[in-house]
Design an enzyme around this catalytic site. Structure first.
Site, PDB file in Angstrom:
ATOM      1  N   CYS A 120       0.887  -1.275   0.082  1.00 34.15           N
ATOM      2  CA  CYS A 120       0.043  -0.123   0.133  1.00 34.15           C
ATOM      3  C   CYS A 120       0.899   1.231   0.001  1.00 34.15           C
ATOM      4  O   CYS A 120       2.079   1.218   0.176  1.00 34.15           O
ATOM      5  CB  CYS A 120      -0.941  -0.006   1.210  1.00 34.15           C
ATOM      6  SG  CYS A 120       0.039  -0.036   2.827  1.00 34.15           S
ATOM      7  N   HIS A 144       5.880  -5.043   8.653  1.00 30.66           N
ATOM      8  CA  HIS A 144       5.965  -6.508   9.051  1.00 30.66           C
ATOM      9  C   HIS A 144       5.962  -7.426   7.854  1.00 30.66           C
ATOM     10  O   HIS A 144       5.287  -8.012   7.506  1.00 30.66           O
ATOM     11  CB  HIS A 144       4.860  -6.942  10.026  1.00 30.66           C
ATOM     12  CG  HIS A 144       4.574  -6.171  11.182  1.00 30.66           C
ATOM     13  ND1 HIS A 144       3.476  -5.827  11.959  1.00 30.66           N
ATOM     14  CD2 HIS A 144       5.581  -5.873  12.006  1.00 30.66           C
ATOM     15  CE1 HIS A 144       3.910  -5.447  13.121  1.00 30.66           C
ATOM     16  NE2 HIS A 144       5.044  -5.253  13.384  1.00 30.66           N
ATOM     17  N   HIS A 183      -0.173  -4.605  19.693  1.00 30.89           N
ATOM     18  CA  HIS A 183       0.206  -4.365  18.355  1.00 30.89           C
ATOM     19  C   HIS A 183       0.864  -2.908  18.348  1.00 30.89           C
ATOM     20  O   HIS A 183       0.527  -2.107  18.951  1.00 30.89           O
ATOM     21  CB  HIS A 183      -0.919  -4.481  17.441  1.00 30.89           C
ATOM     22  CG  HIS A 183      -0.596  -4.187  15.752  1.00 30.89           C
ATOM     23  ND1 HIS A 183      -0.176  -3.118  15.339  1.00 30.89           N
ATOM     24  CD2 HIS A 183      -0.362  -5.253  14.937  1.00 30.89           C
ATOM     25  CE1 HIS A 183       0.061  -3.296  14.196  1.00 30.89           C
ATOM     26  NE2 HIS A 183       0.041  -4.547  13.922  1.00 30.89           N
ATOM     27  N   GLU A 211       0.917  -0.348  16.289  1.00 33.17           N
ATOM     28  CA  GLU A 211       0.122   0.607  15.957  1.00 33.17           C
ATOM     29  C   GLU A 211      -0.666   0.993  17.306  1.00 33.17           C
ATOM     30  O   GLU A 211      -1.046   2.281  17.536  1.00 33.17           O
ATOM     31  CB  GLU A 211      -0.597   0.266  14.668  1.00 33.17           C
ATOM     32  CG  GLU A 211      -1.596   1.460  14.257  1.00 33.17           C
ATOM     33  CD  GLU A 211      -2.481   1.002  13.330  1.00 33.17           C
ATOM     34  OE1 GLU A 211      -3.651   1.785  13.317  1.00 33.17           O
ATOM     35  OE2 GLU A 211      -2.519   0.309  12.330  1.00 33.17           O
ATOM     36  N   THR A 234      -5.903   0.664  12.005  1.00 31.35           N
ATOM     37  CA  THR A 234      -6.182   0.840  10.565  1.00 31.35           C
ATOM     38  C   THR A 234      -6.443  -0.479   9.808  1.00 31.35           C
ATOM     39  O   THR A 234      -6.880  -0.576   8.598  1.00 31.35           O
ATOM     40  CB  THR A 234      -4.923   1.687   9.791  1.00 31.35           C
ATOM     41  OG1 THR A 234      -3.925   0.972   9.968  1.00 31.35           O
ATOM     42  CG2 THR A 234      -5.219   2.995  10.373  1.00 31.35           C
ATOM     43  N   CYS A 255      -7.965   1.668   7.125  1.00 32.94           N
ATOM     44  CA  CYS A 255      -7.399   2.179   5.880  1.00 32.94           C
ATOM     45  C   CYS A 255      -8.117   1.767   4.648  1.00 32.94           C
ATOM     46  O   CYS A 255      -8.619   0.694   4.498  1.00 32.94           O
ATOM     47  CB  CYS A 255      -6.123   2.280   6.054  1.00 32.94           C
ATOM     48  SG  CYS A 255      -5.186   0.861   5.379  1.00 32.94           S
ATOM     49  N   SER A 284       2.098  -5.398   3.351  1.00 30.81           N
ATOM     50  CA  SER A 284       3.365  -5.313   3.479  1.00 30.81           C
ATOM     51  C   SER A 284       4.087  -6.301   2.835  1.00 30.81           C
ATOM     52  O   SER A 284       5.345  -6.346   3.024  1.00 30.81           O
ATOM     53  CB  SER A 284       3.916  -5.114   4.902  1.00 30.81           C
ATOM     54  OG  SER A 284       3.210  -5.992   5.952  1.00 30.81           O
TER      55      SER A 284
END
Length: 315
Positions: free
Chosen positions: A16, A45, A128, A130, A169, A199, A272
């Site tokens: 992305c 990741h 996590h 994030e 996200t 997202c 990713s």
């Protein structure tokens, strides 16, 4: 004679814009300042990506205190608690923030609600990076974490009428909708984001898996075990009716016996995972099957995020 098989490739899949930008930031930092450049937490990741950046001179660490003062440090795409850049500034380090702009947007949202006196509820996975980064934007106790619909019943906010929610996200769109509904049922005045926090890339990749689910006997998701969005794709595939859905890091991880008798297999990749790993999987199928490759496209992505100015300027 090789058996026939159709491989359906999900589109969009793989990288992305946020991941693309984060990798570019590390590469440009190495060009600008030379090796080593330190990176706090895996930049994204994916083992293949991390290993290739390590080969170019990136040093991956978990905490800032593992970094020397005199070398640049980059913060991963997942975002970091506010205390991290504050500490880097105190040590007068050169630092570059590779937090995905869509994660930064959630950080700003949390701060705005907090300034308006609202306590935050965050939907996400405990531990996590994030989630740690987003919760770390506000003082301790200002963000309550819920992972499941069941968790909604157990939280005890300061004031049930002064709440707002945000989400990680990279969650499952469907699971999150159920948690949001539970929050709204228990706290009718809770304030939500103007636009979904999940997202576009996560949403698009999940939609592509749903679209191909009825065409395929099995689904392979290329991604890392610690990649939230990749693991969600496996869950979405199973929920959409895929009898067999498996996460693989590379072609070598494919369980060929589990695919015996399959006539059609879907392949996608988490946000990713680089295209080179998708090509590797296609080649592995080609060696074993008389292969037809088809693409199921549900959206086009043309979003691009700029890298920070410090990397665009001459040193």
């Amino acid at each position: 004679m090789k058996p026939s098989l159709t491989l359906y490739l999900a589109a969009p899949r793989g990288f992305c814009a946020g991941v693309d930008r984060a990798i570019k930031i590390v590469e440009m930092a190495l060009e600008k300042w030379g090796a080593p450049v330190y990176v706090r937490h895996e930049i994204v990741h994916n083992k293949y990506v991390v290993d290739s950046l390590r080969d170019k001179g990136a040093v991956f660490v978990e905490e800032l205190d593992e970094c020397p003062d005199d070398r640049p440090v980059i913060f991963s795409a997942h975002g970091v608690p506010k205390s991290v850049p504050a500490e880097a500034a105190r040590r007068e380090m050169i630092y570059v923030d590779a937090t995905c702009p869509l994660v930064s947007k959630v950080h700003k949202e949390a701060e705005r609600h907090s300034e308006n006196g609202l306590q935050m509820v965050m939907i996400g996975h405990a531990g996590h990076p994030e989630v740690l980064g987003t919760m770390g934007q506000l003082p301790e106790g200002e963000v309550l974490l819920v992972e499941t619909v069941e968790d909604v019943a157990t939280i005890t906010p300061r004031d049930p009428e002064q709440l707002a929610f945000i989400t990680q996200t990279t969650l499952s769109v469907d699971d999150t909708a159920a948690i949001v509904a539970a929050l709204q049922a228990r706290f009718p005045k809770i304030v939500g984001p103007a636009k979904e926090d999940i997202c576009y890339a996560t949403t698009n990749r999940q939609a592509a898996v749903k679209a191909m689910a009825h065409e395929i006997d099995a689904l392979l998701v290329i991604g890392a075990p610690n990649s939230s969005n990749s693991r969600r794709l496996v869950e979405v595939g199973r929920a959409a009716g895929c009898r067999y859905a498996q996460l693989v890091q590379r072609a070598a991880d494919i369980d060929w016996r589990a695919l015996e008798g399959a006539r059609s297999v879907g392949v996608t990749a988490g946000a990713s995972a680089p295209e080179v790993l998708i090509d590797e999987v296609i080649d592995a199928f080609r060696q074993r099957y008389d292969l037809t490759v088809d693409q199921i496209e549900t959206a086009r992505e043309d979003i691009e995020f700029k890298v920070p100015r410090v990397l665009r300027e001459a040193s």
